[in-house]
Design an enzyme around this catalytic site. Structure first.
Site, PDB file in Angstrom:
ATOM      1  N   LYS A 121       2.424   0.604   2.429  1.00 25.76           N
ATOM      2  CA  LYS A 121       2.061  -0.538   1.574  1.00 25.76           C
ATOM      3  C   LYS A 121       2.895  -0.576   0.293  1.00 25.76           C
ATOM      4  O   LYS A 121       3.396  -1.631  -0.098  1.00 25.76           O
ATOM      5  CB  LYS A 121       0.577  -0.462   1.206  1.00 25.76           C
ATOM      6  CG  LYS A 121      -0.377  -0.634   2.366  1.00 25.76           C
ATOM      7  CD  LYS A 121      -1.815  -0.660   1.910  1.00 25.76           C
ATOM      8  CE  LYS A 121      -2.326   0.675   1.418  1.00 25.76           C
ATOM      9  NZ  LYS A 121      -2.418   1.709   2.461  1.00 25.76           N
ATOM     10  N   THR A 122       3.012   0.570  -0.362  1.00 27.64           N
ATOM     11  CA  THR A 122       3.714   0.597  -1.646  1.00 27.64           C
ATOM     12  C   THR A 122       5.173   0.207  -1.481  1.00 27.64           C
ATOM     13  O   THR A 122       5.713  -0.603  -2.249  1.00 27.64           O
ATOM     14  CB  THR A 122       3.602   1.984  -2.287  1.00 27.64           C
ATOM     15  OG1 THR A 122       2.229   2.261  -2.584  1.00 27.64           O
ATOM     16  CG2 THR A 122       4.417   2.077  -3.570  1.00 27.64           C
ATOM     17  N   GLU A 165      -0.579  -4.799  -3.174  1.00 24.95           N
ATOM     18  CA  GLU A 165      -1.089  -3.909  -2.140  1.00 24.95           C
ATOM     19  C   GLU A 165      -2.539  -4.268  -1.849  1.00 24.95           C
ATOM     20  O   GLU A 165      -3.303  -4.587  -2.751  1.00 24.95           O
ATOM     21  CB  GLU A 165      -1.018  -2.456  -2.596  1.00 24.95           C
ATOM     22  CG  GLU A 165       0.370  -1.885  -2.621  1.00 24.95           C
ATOM     23  CD  GLU A 165       0.364  -0.380  -2.768  1.00 24.95           C
ATOM     24  OE1 GLU A 165      -0.534   0.277  -2.194  1.00 24.95           O
ATOM     25  OE2 GLU A 165       1.243   0.135  -3.465  1.00 24.95           O
TER      26      GLU A 165
END
Length: 468
Positions: A121-122, A165
């Site tokens: 996600k990051t 996110e």
């Protein structure tokens, strides 16, 4: 124009303001003109960056830190009910807002892209933030790590796009209403909150169901959990589904990933045309993250060739295979990987990087397990992943928010690693690691510090010891 302050968020107080998710929201609110205050357990660069934006940051938790005129108290799921500031908020009648609700309010009125998945996600959020900024779209973004270039995890932009996110760990991602949702992968993790894959699928289905009518889901065509989730979603008539990956049936097909040292060259097939661009981090999984970002940008109406070029400007995010430095021919790299899938992907990426550099060096790993619950469930798989390294040091478990579980220690991992044929050594005292590594490492070796806890602090100390 981006909207102003959400209702009742003009004087927020954050408990745990230094956390990756909390600090990003606090920064955006401060940039929008809020009088931000909060507390954290320790001093940090993040606390200093918040003060530079005008926030009041207290170190330690005490009832007196909460101002009488605070309009809300923002918490994450990690904050315990007996926190003195939370208790004081109840006494004063100050509304308590979950971090996800605060983030959802910041997205209101904007074209939101929510990036979800057990891993990646990051990185994917960061790639989108960099590319959209490079294209002059001035997005707002909230990321779980600091971008290498700007050195921050969040920004209030003047444009109409918000990239964030979407955290599945506590089901909080179900509160967002994105125009574009990305699902990178779906696996069982966060065992304190999910008892089975069925619960995971249900949670992701709810998240996808919040995509605005006419919106788009970008989802992996390769990862088994994502493929299963897609099969459950085909009856959503208001949702456009765009798949990406190696599969010949993918809407955005990954044609080729070519390792080039600590970078990769990626070629995709989209709408009958090939596009090639560079990703500044090694490994096929990061290349696929970039392709997911490409597909999401296209879903917003941005030309693919512009996005492909802009993605090449991404220079990395801290703790995601971040090169910390090199001393006496030994490179030290930091990885946030803490789940076996992430560990395997990063270790394979490092293997590929050394091979493409024609290096005969070894891969040495310093691994710190994260959470007792995760170790209890996945110790065997973590040990098997460490077999990809030439040698590993395994530290004690980083507890984060958890209390110890009887019988659950890092020994479960070292035992599993040895069964898998790994060369692994337990290290009880983290402070001894720089000396141990200095005694092992030779010119040409790669040292990888790995884990979601404070193992990242060892990189500079290892480099300093290597220089001697």
């Amino acid at each position: 124009m981006a909207p102003g302050l959400p209702t009742a968020m003009d004087r927020p107080h954050f408990i745990g303001i230094g956390g990756a998710g909390m600090s990003g929201i606090a920064k955006i609110l401060a940039q929008r003109g809020a009088r931000v205050a909060g507390s954290d357990s320790r001093e940090s660069a993040t606390a200093e960056s918040l003060r530079a934006l005008g926030a009041t940051v207290h170190i330690g938790h005490a009832a007196g830190h909460l101002a009488d005129d605070a309009t809300c108290v923002v918490v994450s799921s990690a904050i315990r009910a007996d926190n003195p500031e939370l208790v004081r908020a109840a006494e004063l009648g100050v509304p308590v807002v979950h971090r996800s609700d605060a983030l959802a309010s910041l997205m209101g009125g904007l074209r939101a892209i929510a990036v979800a998945g057990t891993h990646g996600k990051t990185t994917t959020t960061s790639m989108l933030a960099v590319a959209l900024t490079e294209l002059g779209l001035d997005p707002s973004y909230a990321i779980g790590g600091d971008l290498e270039g700007p050195g921050t995890n969040a920004r209030h932009g003047a444009g109409d796009i918000f990239v964030a996110e979407a955290d599945e760990s506590d089901r909080s991602f179900q509160k967002y209403d994105p125009e574009v949702a990305i699902v990178l992968n779906v696996e069982l993790d966060h065992h304190a909150n999910y008892a089975s894959m069925d619960e995971i699928y249900d949670s992701f289905e709810t998240f996808v169901g919040k995509v605005v009518p006419g919106g788009t889901l970008v989802i992996s065509a390769d990862q088994p959990g994502a493929v299963e989730l897609t099969s459950r979603l085909r009856d959503l008539s208001t949702l456009k589904i765009v798949t990406y990956g190696d599969s010949p049936s993918a809407d955005v097909r990954v044609h080729k990933v070519t390792p080039r040292g600590l970078t990769s060259e990626v070629t995709v097939l989209l709408d009958g045309r090939y596009l090639t661009f560079t990703v500044s981090v090694p490994g096929s999984h990061y290349a696929h993250n970039a392709v997911a970002a490409l597909a999401a940008g296209v879903a917003l109406g941005i030309p693919a060739h512009n996005l492909a070029s802009a993605l090449g400007k991404y220079t990395g995010v801290k703790r995601r295979l971040q090169l910390k430095g090199e001393e006496n021919g030994v490179q030290v790299i930091d990885s946030y990987a803490h789940h076996p899938t992430e560990m395997t992907a990063d270790l394979e990426a490092m293997r590929g990087a050394t091979a493409s550099d024609s290096s005969s060096g070894r891969l040495l790993v310093v691994f710190q397990p994260h959470l007792f619950s995760r170790t209890q469930e996945l110790a065997t798989e973590m040990g098997q992943a460490l077999a990809l390294a030439d040698a590993s040091l395994v530290l004690d478990i980083y507890p984060a928010r958890e209390d110890p579980i009887p019988g659950v220690t890092s020994t479960l991992i070292t035992d599993a690693a040895r069964r898998a044929g790994a060369d692994v050594t337990p290290v009880a005292d983290k402070a001894t690691v720089p000396d141990v590594i200095a005694g092992m490492a030779k010119p040409g070796d790669l040292v990888l510090t790995m884990g979601a806890g404070d193992v990242t602090d060892l990189g500079p100390a290892i480099l300093a010891r290597l220089s001697n």
